[in-house]
Design a protein around this motif. Structure first.
Motif, mmCIF file in Angstrom:
data_model
loop_
_atom_site.group_PDB
_atom_site.id
_atom_site.type_symbol
_atom_site.label_atom_id
_atom_site.label_comp_id
_atom_site.label_asym_id
_atom_site.label_seq_id
_atom_site.Cartn_x
_atom_site.Cartn_y
_atom_site.Cartn_z
ATOM 1 N N TYR A 91 0.845 -1.192 0.000
ATOM 2 C CA TYR A 91 0.000 0.000 0.000
ATOM 3 C C TYR A 91 0.878 1.239 0.000
ATOM 4 C CZ TYR A 91 0.995 -0.243 5.050
ATOM 5 O OH TYR A 91 1.613 -0.315 6.277
ATOM 6 N N ARG A 92 0.268 2.416 0.005
ATOM 7 C CA ARG A 92 1.026 3.662 -0.015
ATOM 8 C C ARG A 92 0.745 4.455 1.247
ATOM 9 N NH1 ARG A 92 0.326 6.602 -5.684
ATOM 10 N NH2 ARG A 92 2.072 7.813 -4.804
ATOM 11 N N ALA A 93 1.760 5.087 1.774
ATOM 12 C CA ALA A 93 1.604 5.890 2.980
ATOM 13 C C ALA A 93 0.555 6.970 2.747
ATOM 14 C CB ALA A 93 2.938 6.532 3.359
ATOM 15 N N GLY A 94 -0.405 7.048 3.677
ATOM 16 C CA GLY A 94 -1.516 7.987 3.557
ATOM 17 C C GLY A 94 -2.831 7.295 3.274
ATOM 18 N N GLN A 95 -2.783 6.030 2.841
ATOM 19 C CA GLN A 95 -4.020 5.315 2.559
ATOM 20 C C GLN A 95 -4.685 4.833 3.846
ATOM 21 O OE1 GLN A 95 -2.646 2.374 -0.478
ATOM 22 N NE2 GLN A 95 -3.989 3.511 -1.870
ATOM 23 N N TYR A 96 -5.917 4.373 3.709
ATOM 24 C CA TYR A 96 -6.658 3.892 4.877
ATOM 25 C C TYR A 96 -7.193 2.490 4.603
ATOM 26 C CZ TYR A 96 -10.874 4.911 2.192
ATOM 27 O OH TYR A 96 -11.842 4.930 1.216
ATOM 28 N N ILE A 97 -7.652 1.834 5.651
ATOM 29 C CA ILE A 97 -8.278 0.522 5.516
ATOM 30 C C ILE A 97 -9.638 0.548 6.208
ATOM 31 C CG2 ILE A 97 -6.112 -0.763 5.404
ATOM 32 C CD1 ILE A 97 -6.658 -1.592 8.353
ATOM 33 N N GLY A 98 -10.491 -0.376 5.795
ATOM 34 C CA GLY A 98 -11.734 -0.613 6.519
ATOM 35 C C GLY A 98 -11.499 -1.690 7.556
ATOM 36 N N ILE A 99 -12.111 -1.533 8.705
ATOM 37 C CA ILE A 99 -11.974 -2.537 9.765
ATOM 38 C C ILE A 99 -13.355 -2.854 10.317
ATOM 39 C CG2 ILE A 99 -11.462 -0.726 11.458
ATOM 40 C CD1 ILE A 99 -9.779 -2.824 12.980
ATOM 41 N N GLY A 100 -13.652 -4.136 10.401
ATOM 42 C CA GLY A 100 -14.937 -4.587 10.927
ATOM 43 C C GLY A 100 -14.739 -5.337 12.231
ATOM 44 N N LEU A 101 -15.550 -5.001 13.214
ATOM 45 C CA LEU A 101 -15.428 -5.600 14.539
ATOM 46 C C LEU A 101 -16.791 -6.123 14.973
ATOM 47 C CD1 LEU A 101 -13.471 -6.001 16.975
ATOM 48 C CD2 LEU A 101 -14.364 -3.845 17.871
ATOM 49 N N LEU A 102 -16.814 -7.338 15.476
ATOM 50 C CA LEU A 102 -18.050 -7.940 15.951
ATOM 51 C C LEU A 102 -18.348 -7.440 17.366
ATOM 52 C CD1 LEU A 102 -20.289 -9.974 15.250
ATOM 53 C CD2 LEU A 102 -18.886 -11.753 16.333
ATOM 54 N N VAL A 103 -19.418 -6.657 17.496
ATOM 55 C CA VAL A 103 -19.811 -6.084 18.785
ATOM 56 C C VAL A 103 -21.279 -6.396 19.022
ATOM 57 C CG1 VAL A 103 -19.964 -4.004 20.192
ATOM 58 C CG2 VAL A 103 -18.151 -4.209 18.480
ATOM 59 N N ASP A 104 -21.574 -7.076 20.122
ATOM 60 C CA ASP A 104 -22.953 -7.425 20.465
ATOM 61 C C ASP A 104 -23.655 -8.169 19.331
ATOM 62 O OD1 ASP A 104 -22.639 -6.177 22.934
ATOM 63 O OD2 ASP A 104 -23.332 -4.249 22.175
ATOM 64 N N GLY A 105 -22.915 -9.073 18.687
ATOM 65 C CA GLY A 105 -23.501 -9.900 17.649
ATOM 66 C C GLY A 105 -23.636 -9.238 16.296
ATOM 67 N N ARG A 106 -23.111 -8.038 16.137
ATOM 68 C CA ARG A 106 -23.254 -7.312 14.878
ATOM 69 C C ARG A 106 -21.891 -6.823 14.412
ATOM 70 N NH1 ARG A 106 -26.401 -1.510 14.205
ATOM 71 N NH2 ARG A 106 -25.775 -1.107 12.051
ATOM 72 N N TRP A 107 -21.607 -6.988 13.115
ATOM 73 C CA TRP A 107 -20.352 -6.479 12.554
ATOM 74 C C TRP A 107 -20.493 -4.995 12.286
ATOM 75 C CZ3 TRP A 107 -15.820 -8.897 12.426
ATOM 76 C CH2 TRP A 107 -15.822 -10.302 12.581
ATOM 77 N N ARG A 108 -19.618 -4.226 12.884
ATOM 78 C CA ARG A 108 -19.622 -2.769 12.698
ATOM 79 C C ARG A 108 -18.343 -2.380 11.966
ATOM 80 N NH1 ARG A 108 -23.391 -0.311 16.386
ATOM 81 N NH2 ARG A 108 -24.317 -1.882 17.758
ATOM 82 N N TRP A 109 -18.497 -1.535 10.948
ATOM 83 C CA TRP A 109 -17.378 -1.176 10.075
ATOM 84 C C TRP A 109 -17.099 0.318 10.115
ATOM 85 C CZ3 TRP A 109 -14.271 -4.145 6.853
ATOM 86 C CH2 TRP A 109 -14.630 -5.511 6.735
ATOM 87 N N ARG A 110 -15.819 0.665 10.086
ATOM 88 C CA ARG A 110 -15.384 2.046 9.891
ATOM 89 C C ARG A 110 -14.043 2.018 9.151
ATOM 90 N NH1 ARG A 110 -19.819 2.712 11.006
ATOM 91 N NH2 ARG A 110 -20.800 4.203 12.442
ATOM 92 N N SER A 111 -13.635 3.165 8.657
ATOM 93 C CA SER A 111 -12.352 3.276 7.950
ATOM 94 C C SER A 111 -11.388 4.132 8.756
ATOM 95 C CB SER A 111 -12.562 3.892 6.568
ATOM 96 O OG SER A 111 -13.388 3.074 5.773
ATOM 97 N N TYR A 112 -10.119 3.705 8.819
ATOM 98 C CA TYR A 112 -9.096 4.437 9.567
ATOM 99 C C TYR A 112 -7.804 4.469 8.757
ATOM 100 C CZ TYR A 112 -12.243 3.912 13.535
ATOM 101 O OH TYR A 112 -13.334 3.956 14.358
ATOM 102 N N SER A 113 -7.083 5.576 8.877
ATOM 103 C CA SER A 113 -5.813 5.712 8.184
ATOM 104 C C SER A 113 -4.791 4.729 8.750
ATOM 105 C CB SER A 113 -5.267 7.137 8.333
ATOM 106 O OG SER A 113 -6.118 8.067 7.711
ATOM 107 N N LEU A 114 -4.003 4.156 7.868
ATOM 108 C CA LEU A 114 -2.862 3.353 8.302
ATOM 109 C C LEU A 114 -1.776 4.301 8.801
ATOM 110 C CD1 LEU A 114 -2.925 0.976 5.261
ATOM 111 C CD2 LEU A 114 -2.921 0.144 7.621
ATOM 112 N N THR A 115 -1.275 4.045 9.989
ATOM 113 C CA THR A 115 -0.179 4.859 10.510
ATOM 114 C C THR A 115 1.166 4.152 10.371
ATOM 115 O OG1 THR A 115 -0.800 4.057 12.725
ATOM 116 C CG2 THR A 115 -1.528 6.255 12.099
ATOM 117 N N SER A 116 1.131 2.906 9.969
ATOM 118 C CA SER A 116 2.376 2.160 9.734
ATOM 119 C C SER A 116 2.866 2.433 8.317
ATOM 120 C CB SER A 116 2.142 0.661 9.917
ATOM 121 O OG SER A 116 1.014 0.237 9.151
#
Length: 382
Positions: A91-116
């Motif tokens: 990937y290229r520095a400055g890009q972001y990824i989507g991350i999904g987390l299972l919370v209370d039985g539901r997958w919740r998604w948001r996008s965050y910048s990669l800092t690595s």
């Protein structure tokens, strides 16, 4: 905020169709073995058995394991994640990824910048998240994620990146968590020994609340070509870019630099006006983490989702994506701010309005559900 869109895997809320891992289509031998194994293991698939051994061994969706949650400030943390099979580290520095987390039985998604920084042969990535008062997932990621948690991932994307090679002189303008994509750029430039002529204007409430404060200071000490100007807004007030005075004082040659800006919408809007007035709008690159809802003047209406047969009443400030999620309708999305076009569906009937521009769309139009709201009753093919 979070951050800040072309090659993304489809991210969906809830138990929905899974995205294939990046690179799965290129490994023909592996896929041939999987097809043979599928005939033997039916009704289960080889992936089902592989996931019993290791949840990261999946060719049907990108996954990752949280290895570390490292506190950065009182309300922010860095998550170190080990992606599973199929993740593309190119990937290229400055890009972001989507991350999904299972919370209370539901997958919740948001996008965050990669800092690595992208590093050949790397085995982990990192995102840095600031808990927002209105952000359920951001608060959970900062305060509630245990080491070992399995998350779903969407492929890195976004155009808020430095060109190759980097410009001879650079200006970064950041505020708050807007520093996250720029931090990946700084780390990349430092690794390459390319921090030659970089000025960085950064704002935070106080020095103690500034993300990466110690690392930024260390970069400034180690690289004479990197100049950090930190503004503590609680004492000094916010950085004002409505005119050129602040820039002229801090960076006299700012007009000659390529600039990357990320922060609150007001700061970015001011920057765009200043650069446009100077006739150098093409030298400014911005990344927005939030949607500016400029067109929320319609009356709203009942939104009908044709595929599921569900309907929900939504006001004029609620996006169609948010309305669908509230009704339990799973729709594709990526950035949630109108950049990546992952969320595009067809408007079957009625009228919707783009919250950014106020433009109305008629039946038959392909619309972005993350930035459009009902302008009366409407129906979507979702």
């Amino acid at each position: 905020m979070a951050t800040k869109k072309q090659s993304a895997l489809t991210a969906r809320v809830g138990e929905t169709k899974r995205s294939a891992a990046v690179g799965a289509d290129r490994r023909r031998g592996w896929n041939a073995l999987r097809r043979i194994a599928a005939q033997i293991t039916t009704p289960l698939l080889p992936d089902d058995y592989l996931q019993l051994a290791n949840p990261l061994w999946s060719a049907r969706e990108l996954r990752g394991r949280v290895l570390e949650v490292r506190r950065e400030t009182v309300d922010s943390a860095t998550l170190v994640i080990r992606p599973g099979w199929g993740f593309d580290f190119d990937y290229r520095a400055g890009q972001y990824i989507g991350i999904g987390l299972l919370v209370d039985g539901r997958w919740r998604w948001r996008s965050y910048s990669l800092t690595s920084p992208p590093v050949s042969g790397a085995r982990t990535i990192s995102i840095t998240v600031k808990a927002m008062p209105e952000g359920f997932l951001s608060s959970h990621l900062v305060d509630g994620v245990a080491r070992g948690t399995i998350v779903r991932l969407a492929a890195p994307q976004g155009q808020f990146v430095l060109p190759e090679p980097a410009p001879a002189s650079v200006l970064f303008v950041t505020a708050g968590s807007g520093i996250t994509p720029v931090m990946a750029m700084l780390r990349t430039l430092a690794r390459r020994g390319a921090l030659h002529d970089v000025v960085h204007l950064h704002s935070a409430p106080t020095a103690a609340e500034s993300l990466f404060a110690d690392e930024l200071a260390a970069l400034a000490r180690a690289h004479p070509g990197y100049r950090l100007v930190l503004r503590a807004t609680r004492d000094q007030g916010r950085l004002q870019l409505r005119g050129t005075e602040a820039l002229d004082d801090a960076v006299p040659d700012w007009r000659d630099r390529q600039a990357w800006a990320c922060g609150p919408s007001e700061l970015l809007a001011d920057a765009e006006r200043v650069w446009a007035a100077g006739g150098i709008a093409d030298q400014l690159h911005v990344e927005r983490f939030t949607l500016t809802r400029a067109g929320a003047a319609a009356a709203g209406g009942t939104v009908t989702f044709a595929a599921s047969g569900r309907s929900v009443v939504a006001d004029a400030a609620t996006t169609l994506l948010e309305a669908g999620e509230s009704a339990g309708v799973a729709m594709p999305f990526g950035c949630r701010i109108g950049i990546c076009h992952t969320c595009v569906v067809t408007l079957v009937a009625g009228q919707v309005r783009d919250l950014r521009s106020g433009e109305d769309h008629e039946p038959g139009a392909r619309i972005q559900t993350c930035v459009c709201a009902a302008a009366g009753d409407c129906e979507l093919d979702a």
